[in-house]
Design a protein around this motif. Structure first.
Motif, mmCIF file in Angstrom:
data_model
loop_
_atom_site.group_PDB
_atom_site.id
_atom_site.type_symbol
_atom_site.label_atom_id
_atom_site.label_comp_id
_atom_site.label_asym_id
_atom_site.label_seq_id
_atom_site.Cartn_x
_atom_site.Cartn_y
_atom_site.Cartn_z
ATOM 1 N N ASP A 195 -11.393 -7.956 72.533
ATOM 2 C CA ASP A 195 -12.780 -8.225 72.134
ATOM 3 C C ASP A 195 -12.965 -9.737 72.242
ATOM 4 O OD1 ASP A 195 -15.192 -8.699 70.903
ATOM 5 O OD2 ASP A 195 -14.648 -7.785 68.990
ATOM 6 N N PRO A 196 -13.268 -10.242 73.457
ATOM 7 C CA PRO A 196 -13.276 -11.692 73.653
ATOM 8 C C PRO A 196 -14.302 -12.434 72.803
ATOM 9 C CG PRO A 196 -14.226 -10.580 75.551
ATOM 10 C CD PRO A 196 -13.642 -9.516 74.669
ATOM 11 N N HIS A 225 -10.977 -5.711 63.720
ATOM 12 C CA HIS A 225 -12.209 -6.173 64.371
ATOM 13 C C HIS A 225 -12.458 -7.631 64.027
ATOM 14 C CE1 HIS A 225 -12.951 -2.099 65.607
ATOM 15 N NE2 HIS A 225 -12.743 -1.704 64.367
ATOM 16 N N PRO A 226 -12.316 -8.536 65.001
ATOM 17 C CA PRO A 226 -12.328 -9.972 64.708
ATOM 18 C C PRO A 226 -13.675 -10.553 64.262
ATOM 19 C CG PRO A 226 -12.031 -9.600 67.059
ATOM 20 C CD PRO A 226 -11.987 -8.269 66.407
ATOM 21 N N ALA A 264 -15.292 -11.593 80.351
ATOM 22 C CA ALA A 264 -14.460 -11.708 79.151
ATOM 23 C C ALA A 264 -13.551 -12.930 79.245
ATOM 24 C CB ALA A 264 -13.626 -10.438 78.966
ATOM 25 N N VAL A 265 -12.996 -13.162 80.420
ATOM 26 C CA VAL A 265 -12.143 -14.335 80.627
ATOM 27 C C VAL A 265 -12.953 -15.607 80.416
ATOM 28 C CG1 VAL A 265 -10.790 -15.626 82.326
ATOM 29 C CG2 VAL A 265 -10.498 -13.154 82.145
ATOM 30 N N ASP A 312 -2.099 -11.745 75.725
ATOM 31 C CA ASP A 312 -2.275 -10.297 75.628
ATOM 32 C C ASP A 312 -3.657 -9.768 75.995
ATOM 33 O OD1 ASP A 312 0.315 -10.392 74.698
ATOM 34 O OD2 ASP A 312 -0.230 -10.158 72.592
ATOM 35 N N SER A 313 -4.640 -10.635 76.164
ATOM 36 C CA SER A 313 -5.993 -10.138 76.432
ATOM 37 C C SER A 313 -6.097 -9.611 77.857
ATOM 38 C CB SER A 313 -7.019 -11.232 76.191
ATOM 39 O OG SER A 313 -6.801 -12.306 77.067
ATOM 40 N N ASP A 314 -7.083 -8.747 78.063
ATOM 41 C CA ASP A 314 -7.346 -8.157 79.370
ATOM 42 C C ASP A 314 -7.991 -9.209 80.270
ATOM 43 O OD1 ASP A 314 -7.959 -6.543 81.517
ATOM 44 O OD2 ASP A 314 -9.546 -5.440 80.489
ATOM 45 N N VAL A 315 -7.392 -9.473 81.416
ATOM 46 C CA VAL A 315 -7.928 -10.493 82.326
ATOM 47 C C VAL A 315 -8.635 -9.881 83.531
ATOM 48 C CG1 VAL A 315 -6.317 -12.302 81.649
ATOM 49 C CG2 VAL A 315 -5.702 -10.739 83.503
#
Length: 168
Positions: free
Chosen positions: A64-65, A28-29, A102-103, A94-97
């Motif tokens: 988790d952006p 968890h960042p 979030a982007v 790798d992040s969800d776009v």
């Protein structure tokens, strides 16, 4: 830890911070970013290195952006340039776009920490942007990349109005 410091219990705060560097969940960042900054404030460079050595950059949840953004900013403030570049590259790859908000969050943080190459890489993965002509304007991080939303297939939705919804 801050409560311990507020009650003049610095030895205990330092002990807890050192243990946290060894044992905290690195997936968890957000809490990791907060811990890194706290360790830095206390001058605990060895513990920051320990935390980084545990693989924070490789294991933090890039979906988790906001958390990744906080971690990018923390790494930038702590002048951990190699870790910053590595996390920025990983987040861009790798992040969800599929979530425009979030982007946007991630693009803002990448720009804030000077990771323009990673921001470009992230934008190149956004569905629908590859259809832009060379002279088309790419949305800035302050603008939504998907002003009309996303269709079910993940592509940007065409312009619409409420009258198009046939709600009556």
């Amino acid at each position: 830890m801050r409560t311990l410091l507020a009650y003049d219990r610095s030895a205990e705060a330092i002990a807890v911070a050192a243990r946290a560097a060894d044992e905290t969940d690195i997936f968890h960042p957000s809490p990791v970013a907060e811990l890194m900054e706290f360790l830095h404030e206390l001058g605990m460079r060895t513990e920051v290195a320990t935390l980084l050595g545990r693989g924070v950059v490789a294991h933090a949840d890039v979906d988790d952006p906001e958390g990744i953004g906080e971690l990018l900013v923390a790494l930038h403030r702590l002048e951990q340039d190699e870790a910053l570049a590595s996390l920025a590259s990983r987040a861009a790859s790798d992040s969800d776009v599929s979530d425009p908000d979030a982007v946007d969050v991630l693009l803002e943080r990448l720009a804030e920490v000077g990771q323009d190459e990673a921001a470009g890489k992230l934008l190149s993965r956004v569905p629908g942007l590859e259809e832009l002509e060379e002279d088309d304007e790419v949305p800035s991080p302050e603008e939504s990349a998907f002003p009309w939303g996303i269709d079910l297939d993940g592509r940007p939705a065409d312009r619409w109005t409420w009258d198009d919804m046939n709600l009556t």
